[in-house]
Write a protein that holds these residues in place. Structure first.
Motif, mmCIF file in Angstrom:
data_model
loop_
_atom_site.group_PDB
_atom_site.id
_atom_site.type_symbol
_atom_site.label_atom_id
_atom_site.label_comp_id
_atom_site.label_asym_id
_atom_site.label_seq_id
_atom_site.Cartn_x
_atom_site.Cartn_y
_atom_site.Cartn_z
ATOM 1 N N LEU A 525 1.025 -1.165 -0.127
ATOM 2 C CA LEU A 525 -0.030 -0.007 -0.052
ATOM 3 C C LEU A 525 1.003 1.107 -0.036
ATOM 4 C CD1 LEU A 525 -2.799 -1.042 2.446
ATOM 5 C CD2 LEU A 525 -2.950 -0.805 0.123
ATOM 6 N N PHE A 526 2.023 1.233 0.797
ATOM 7 C CA PHE A 526 2.765 2.384 0.648
ATOM 8 C C PHE A 526 3.325 2.702 -0.610
ATOM 9 C CE2 PHE A 526 6.746 4.642 1.334
ATOM 10 C CZ PHE A 526 6.580 5.646 2.085
ATOM 11 N N ASP A 527 4.179 1.705 -0.929
ATOM 12 C CA ASP A 527 4.767 1.823 -2.272
ATOM 13 C C ASP A 527 3.985 2.317 -3.441
ATOM 14 O OD1 ASP A 527 6.938 0.984 -1.095
ATOM 15 O OD2 ASP A 527 7.155 -0.807 -2.018
ATOM 16 N N TYR A 528 2.581 1.967 -3.477
ATOM 17 C CA TYR A 528 1.906 2.264 -4.750
ATOM 18 C C TYR A 528 1.352 3.823 -4.382
ATOM 19 C CZ TYR A 528 -2.273 2.569 -7.542
ATOM 20 O OH TYR A 528 -3.327 2.912 -8.640
ATOM 21 N N ALA A 529 1.017 4.329 -3.225
ATOM 22 C CA ALA A 529 0.536 5.661 -2.928
ATOM 23 C C ALA A 529 1.935 6.396 -2.938
ATOM 24 C CB ALA A 529 0.039 5.650 -1.531
ATOM 25 N N PHE A 530 3.217 6.053 -2.430
ATOM 26 C CA PHE A 530 4.091 7.115 -2.732
ATOM 27 C C PHE A 530 4.723 7.111 -4.069
ATOM 28 C CE2 PHE A 530 8.756 7.962 -2.368
ATOM 29 C CZ PHE A 530 8.762 8.904 -1.573
ATOM 30 N N LYS A 531 4.483 6.137 -4.972
ATOM 31 C CA LYS A 531 5.019 6.276 -6.030
ATOM 32 C C LYS A 531 3.812 7.023 -7.031
ATOM 33 C CE LYS A 531 6.056 3.284 -10.210
ATOM 34 N NZ LYS A 531 7.448 3.694 -10.024
ATOM 35 N N GLU A 532 2.655 7.102 -6.566
ATOM 36 C CA GLU A 532 1.241 7.741 -7.017
ATOM 37 C C GLU A 532 1.750 9.370 -7.023
ATOM 38 O OE1 GLU A 532 -1.956 8.868 -9.260
ATOM 39 O OE2 GLU A 532 -0.973 7.054 -8.955
ATOM 40 N N TYR A 533 2.093 9.705 -5.754
ATOM 41 C CA TYR A 533 2.445 11.242 -5.085
ATOM 42 C C TYR A 533 3.649 11.400 -6.285
ATOM 43 C CZ TYR A 533 4.932 15.002 -3.033
ATOM 44 O OH TYR A 533 5.646 15.951 -2.613
ATOM 45 N N ALA A 534 4.671 10.964 -6.432
ATOM 46 C CA ALA A 534 5.682 11.305 -7.404
ATOM 47 C C ALA A 534 5.326 11.373 -8.810
ATOM 48 C CB ALA A 534 6.711 9.993 -7.224
ATOM 49 N N LYS A 535 4.325 10.533 -9.270
ATOM 50 C CA LYS A 535 3.895 10.346 -10.681
ATOM 51 C C LYS A 535 2.946 11.769 -10.908
ATOM 52 C CE LYS A 535 2.107 6.692 -11.006
ATOM 53 N NZ LYS A 535 1.294 5.378 -11.579
ATOM 54 N N ARG A 536 2.106 12.108 -9.850
ATOM 55 C CA ARG A 536 1.158 13.274 -9.924
ATOM 56 C C ARG A 536 1.936 14.287 -9.823
ATOM 57 N NH1 ARG A 536 -3.832 11.963 -5.290
ATOM 58 N NH2 ARG A 536 -4.901 10.382 -6.511
ATOM 59 N N TRP A 537 3.034 14.761 -9.160
ATOM 60 C CA TRP A 537 3.604 15.919 -8.816
ATOM 61 C C TRP A 537 5.212 16.027 -9.704
ATOM 62 C CZ3 TRP A 537 0.923 19.946 -7.558
ATOM 63 C CH2 TRP A 537 -0.212 19.479 -6.787
ATOM 64 N N ALA A 538 5.302 15.115 -10.562
ATOM 65 C CA ALA A 538 6.567 15.345 -11.243
ATOM 66 C C ALA A 538 6.563 16.543 -12.156
ATOM 67 C CB ALA A 538 6.699 14.032 -12.020
ATOM 68 N N PHE A 539 7.575 17.449 -11.839
ATOM 69 C CA PHE A 539 7.723 18.643 -12.802
ATOM 70 C C PHE A 539 6.641 19.744 -12.136
ATOM 71 C CE2 PHE A 539 9.566 15.215 -15.477
ATOM 72 C CZ PHE A 539 10.923 15.858 -15.410
ATOM 73 N N LYS A 540 6.024 19.441 -11.082
ATOM 74 C CA LYS A 540 5.051 20.208 -10.526
ATOM 75 C C LYS A 540 5.691 20.827 -9.251
ATOM 76 C CE LYS A 540 1.137 18.754 -13.250
ATOM 77 N NZ LYS A 540 1.833 17.547 -13.913
ATOM 78 N N HIS A 541 4.739 21.752 -8.413
ATOM 79 C CA HIS A 541 4.968 22.323 -7.214
ATOM 80 C C HIS A 541 4.073 21.934 -6.178
ATOM 81 C CE1 HIS A 541 7.535 25.149 -9.136
ATOM 82 N NE2 HIS A 541 6.564 25.489 -9.949
ATOM 83 N N PRO A 542 4.403 20.834 -5.603
ATOM 84 C CA PRO A 542 3.419 20.139 -4.335
ATOM 85 C C PRO A 542 3.457 20.770 -3.218
ATOM 86 C CG PRO A 542 5.320 18.764 -4.747
ATOM 87 C CD PRO A 542 5.375 19.654 -5.704
ATOM 88 N N THR A 543 2.712 20.787 -2.144
ATOM 89 C CA THR A 543 2.696 21.368 -1.004
ATOM 90 C C THR A 543 2.580 20.120 0.085
ATOM 91 O OG1 THR A 543 0.297 21.508 -0.699
ATOM 92 C CG2 THR A 543 1.080 23.510 -1.711
ATOM 93 N N PRO A 544 2.952 20.195 1.432
ATOM 94 C CA PRO A 544 2.652 19.192 2.404
ATOM 95 C C PRO A 544 1.267 18.753 2.232
ATOM 96 C CG PRO A 544 3.754 21.118 3.272
ATOM 97 C CD PRO A 544 3.216 21.344 2.019
ATOM 98 N N ALA A 545 0.265 19.425 2.006
ATOM 99 C CA ALA A 545 -1.158 18.820 2.109
ATOM 100 C C ALA A 545 -1.301 17.797 0.824
ATOM 101 C CB ALA A 545 -2.144 19.899 1.932
ATOM 102 N N ASP A 546 -0.576 18.251 -0.325
ATOM 103 C CA ASP A 546 -0.622 17.237 -1.413
ATOM 104 C C ASP A 546 -0.057 16.048 -1.200
ATOM 105 O OD1 ASP A 546 -1.866 19.421 -3.186
ATOM 106 O OD2 ASP A 546 0.030 20.551 -3.404
ATOM 107 N N PHE A 547 1.032 16.011 -0.492
ATOM 108 C CA PHE A 547 1.473 14.682 -0.028
ATOM 109 C C PHE A 547 0.494 13.824 0.764
ATOM 110 C CE2 PHE A 547 4.507 12.107 2.886
ATOM 111 C CZ PHE A 547 4.852 11.309 1.748
#
Length: 776
Positions: A525-547
């Motif tokens: 579960l963790f690896d899927y979610a962490f990878k999803e965060y990286a895919k969503r915010w690659a080349f973008k500006h995430p905030t803590p709330a987004d993570f």
């Protein structure tokens, strides 16, 4: 008032600078606080950032493209530059001015960061410390020579320490572009005396320099949907919030210098020798590092300095920054890496002092880093990844500056080896956080350092199963977590205000993510979610709330309690086993119960006087006179009669199937009282040891604390009898006091050492050198 004269020594070593609750919903009550949702704390979702943690349908970000001409003036130790910036306003807001960063101004004597920290005298003082107190003038900082439009018209600008505001001749409308030019120069600082992330290092023996040129050009600040302009001053700690764009950089240096830089060189054919160019071509298909510039090449260049110049041309697309290294002292090796269908070049640049270590490890460590990080985030998208040995530790797109020199005889300690591998992994890993997943380091250091340190731990453990990682495992953060509350601050603290920078911004978030992965969520579960965060915010500006939101959105695990405690609070984990009560079912079986009663009777009948009388050989009256004995002297009060057996058989026959199932299981019940002494909720992990020598580990979710955050009681049913039980047997939760984790209590000696603290280079390690001793 008395003045006391205290002598002190002047030390000429390196001087490092140590960098590194919210309202309760139900105050005064032991529930309804730690497990409430974060909705009242997080920024509200909107069309730019969705409640799921993904970019919203109207997400936008600005773009800044650069064409830069720069010359490294070695004779005068200056950087001379001219740049053209094309700024694209993708925001819905009209802009009347732009903010740029002039980070080199941090070194100016008049900059606030030169005076806003407290200071004390000590028995040994460095030149840097004394200059900080004396406040001597210097000629550091950026000299802006010209700021103009493309037509040559001057632009009005204002410099406020490390920030420069340019007033636009007309409003820049949404979707519009503005092109302008800046000419500037600055004196290159000596990193060993002035400090900082970039500058020069002088090698006295051969009268040469190593230049790491970073934060070197006026560059655009970030304008975002969540905070407008990020124009918080650069004070030397909180790193960089930067805008993506394309770079064309022409770097003019002495002709005998070798350059390594962000992006791809466009003119190797005109700056390398024919032999070096041929080696470069071989390296592009090599599975082992090939020296493009050899150690012999570097040593030859060190002897006689060229009076001519060369210009290296670099192109880098969709990057947030640009840095380069330049020196005639550099060895350069390279090889191709296969990373999930892509083939970036892994390259290392290093001086002779690092040859024995870097030639063996650096480029292969880059390869391992790219592979492991790509597995857990996104495939590495850039064409190059570079490690430069510069007695440093700092990161930029596609290039990083690291630590790792050997002794003069080429030997090195184990600590130096692993320190080097760790810092290369860490700094190369920064390509993913924040160079690709582009968080705001100036505000939230943990979003790049913490996430990157966690991935560094994963990469180290895949490099060597016995790798001595310094951060990641839960038990390594315990010493920090047990510090007094007044010396701590939450992870969610601005970079400039963190007292214990390393543990807070690196160690604690990395440990928290490891606990989520290994203990709370599980790897899948963790690896899927962490990878999803990286895919969503690659080349973008995430905030803590987004993570935070993405990790929950992609896993269906409610983690608000964890973010509250681990990231927003300073509570520690300290769960205690306070008491255990043992419950055994009354079997009604006389053959079982009578034997237990016999044992209890015998145990209670023991009297020390009786035992000692027997040992003394006393003649008891009823032994010398048997007539004193009667029926009760021979009666077995625990004998099982047929009537007893018949009564039990009748009882058992009257049980229904469900009752018989429980009865036949012969379950032992253990009621355990736990207390949350540290305040931070965490799963209860128990290791049971049974009378037959077997063990069992079970986990109770952290939700057990939701109705009483201080004390809970839980009954455990076991088919075997327990000998002992232990909390957190594998040290998964960062429990700060393991002395209350066992029943019965176990006591283990606590190791300690006498040590003398000393400042070390960022990323370095210490230890003996058995390799050198063996050679003796």
């Amino acid at each position: 008032m008395k003045y006391k004269l205290i002598p002190f020594l002047l030390s000429f070593g390196f001087c490092g600078v140590a960098f590194g609750q919210f309202q309760q919903n139900n105050p005064g009550v032991s529930h309804g606080n730690k497990f409430e949702q974060l909705e009242t704390i997080l920024r509200d979702p909107n069309m730019y950032r969705s409640a799921s943690g993904a970019p919203g349908p109207k997400y936008w970000q600005q773009k800044a493209d650069y064409v830069i001409n720069v010359e490294l003036d070695e004779k005068n130790q200056r950087i001379i530059g001219s740049e053209t910036i094309t700024y694209t306003n993708n925001s819905p807001d009209p802009l009347t001015y732009l903010w740029l960063q002039l980070d080199e101004n941090e070194h100016k004597a008049s900059s606030d960061n030169q005076s806003f920290d407290g200071s004390k005298m000590a028995g040994r003082m460095t030149v840097k410390q004394l200059n900080g107190i004396i406040g001597s003038e210097n000629d550091y900082g950026v000299n802006i020579l010209k700021v103009v439009e493309t037509n040559g018209n001057a632009l009005k600008y204002t410099i406020n320490q490390t920030m420069m505001r340019i007033e636009l001749p007309k409003t820049l409308a949404p979707g519009g572009k503005f092109v302008f030019k800046i000419d500037w120069n600055y004196k290159i600082t000596d990193r060993s005396t002035v400090g900082g992330r970039g500058g020069s290092e002088y090698f006295k023996d051969d009268d040469n320099y190593l230049y790491t040129i970073t934060q070197w050009f006026p560059r655009m600040a970030v304008y975002s949907d969540f905070q407008g302009w990020q124009n918080k001053q650069f004070t030397g700690r909180g790193e960089f919030a930067l805008t993506f764009g394309d770079y064309r950089v022409n770097i003019t240096v002495p002709a005998d210098h070798i350059i390594g830089a962000t992006g791809e060189c466009q003119n190797y054919s005109s700056v390398l020798t024919a032999t070096q160019l041929n080696r470069w071509k071989q390296a592009q298909s090599a599975a082992e590092p090939i020296e493009v510039v050899t150690l012999a090449d570097a040593k030859e260049s060190m002897k006689v300095k060229s009076s001519s110049k060369k210009t290296w041309i670099y192109q880098a697309n969709n990057v947030r920054d640009f840095a380069f290294v330049s020196s005639r002292r550099l060895v350069w090796d390279a090889m191709k890496v296969n990373v999930e269908g892509k083939e970036p070049m892994a390259m290392s640049y290093y001086c002779p002092e690092a040859y024995s270590l870097y030639r063996k490890y650096s480029t292969k460590v880059i390869a391992n880093t790219l592979k492991v990080y790509s597995k857990h985030t996104i495939p590495y998208p850039y064409p190059v990844a570079i490690s430069v040995e510069a007695s440093n530790g700092m990161e930029y797109p596609m290039i990083s500056f690291n630590y790792g020199r050997t002794e003069a005889d080429g030997t090195y300690s184990e600590a130096t080896k692993y320190g080097m591998i760790g810092v290369i992994t860490h700094e190369v890993g920064h390509n993913f956080f924040p160079m690709i997943v582009n968080s705001d380091e100036r505000q939230w250091t943990w979003m790049d350092e913490g996430l990157n340190t966690f991935c560094q731990y994963l990469a180290e453990q895949e490099f060597d199963n016995n790798y001595p990682s310094r951060r990641g495992p839960a038990h390594l953060i315990v010493d920090y977590m047990k510090m007094p509350k007044e010396q701590l601050e939450p992870i969610m603290t601005n970079s400039e205000n963190i007292a214990n920078f390393g543990p807070n911004a690196y160690g604690k978030p990395a440990t928290g993510l490891n606990i989520l992965r290994e203990t709370i969520m599980g790897r899948e579960l963790f690896d899927y979610a962490f990878k999803e965060y990286a895919k969503r915010w690659a080349f973008k500006h995430p905030t803590p709330a987004d993570f935070f939101r993405t990790m929950e959105d992609a896993s269906a695990v409610d983690l608000d309690w964890f973010w509250r405690g681990w990231f927003y609070g300073t509570d520690a984990v300290d769960i205690s086993i306070d008491n255990i009560s043992y419950y055994r079912m009354d079997t009604k079986n006389p053959e079982v119960e009578n034997e237990l009663s016999r044992k209890a009777y015998d145990d209670n009948a023991y009297v020390i006087s009786r035992e000692r009388n027997r040992k003394e050989g006393i003649k008891f009256a009823n032994e010398t006179d048997p007539s004193l004995n009667d029926f009760y002297n021979k009666w077995d009060r625990f004998a099982v009669s047929q009537a007893d057996k018949d009564a039990f058989n009748k009882y058992y026959a009257g049980l229904n199937a469900a009752e018989k199932k429980i009865y036949d299981s012969k379950v032992n019940f253990y009621e355990i009282d736990f207390s949350n002494k540290g305040g931070l909720p965490m799963p209860i992990i128990l290791e049971w040891t049974f009378t037959d020598g077997t063990k069992e580990v079970e986990k109770v979710p952290a939700y057990i604390w939701r109705k009483d955050e201080n004390k809970v009681t839980k009954v455990f049913a076991k088919s075997k009898q327990m000998v002992s039980v232990k909390l957190d047997p594998y040290l998964e939760t960062a429990d700060i006091d393991t002395s209350n984790n066992s029943f019965p209590r176990s006591y283990e000696p606590t190791k300690f050492e006498i040590f003398k603290q000393r400042e070390v280079i960022r990323g370095s390690s210490t230890g003996g050198n058995p390799m050198q001793e063996a050679q003796k």
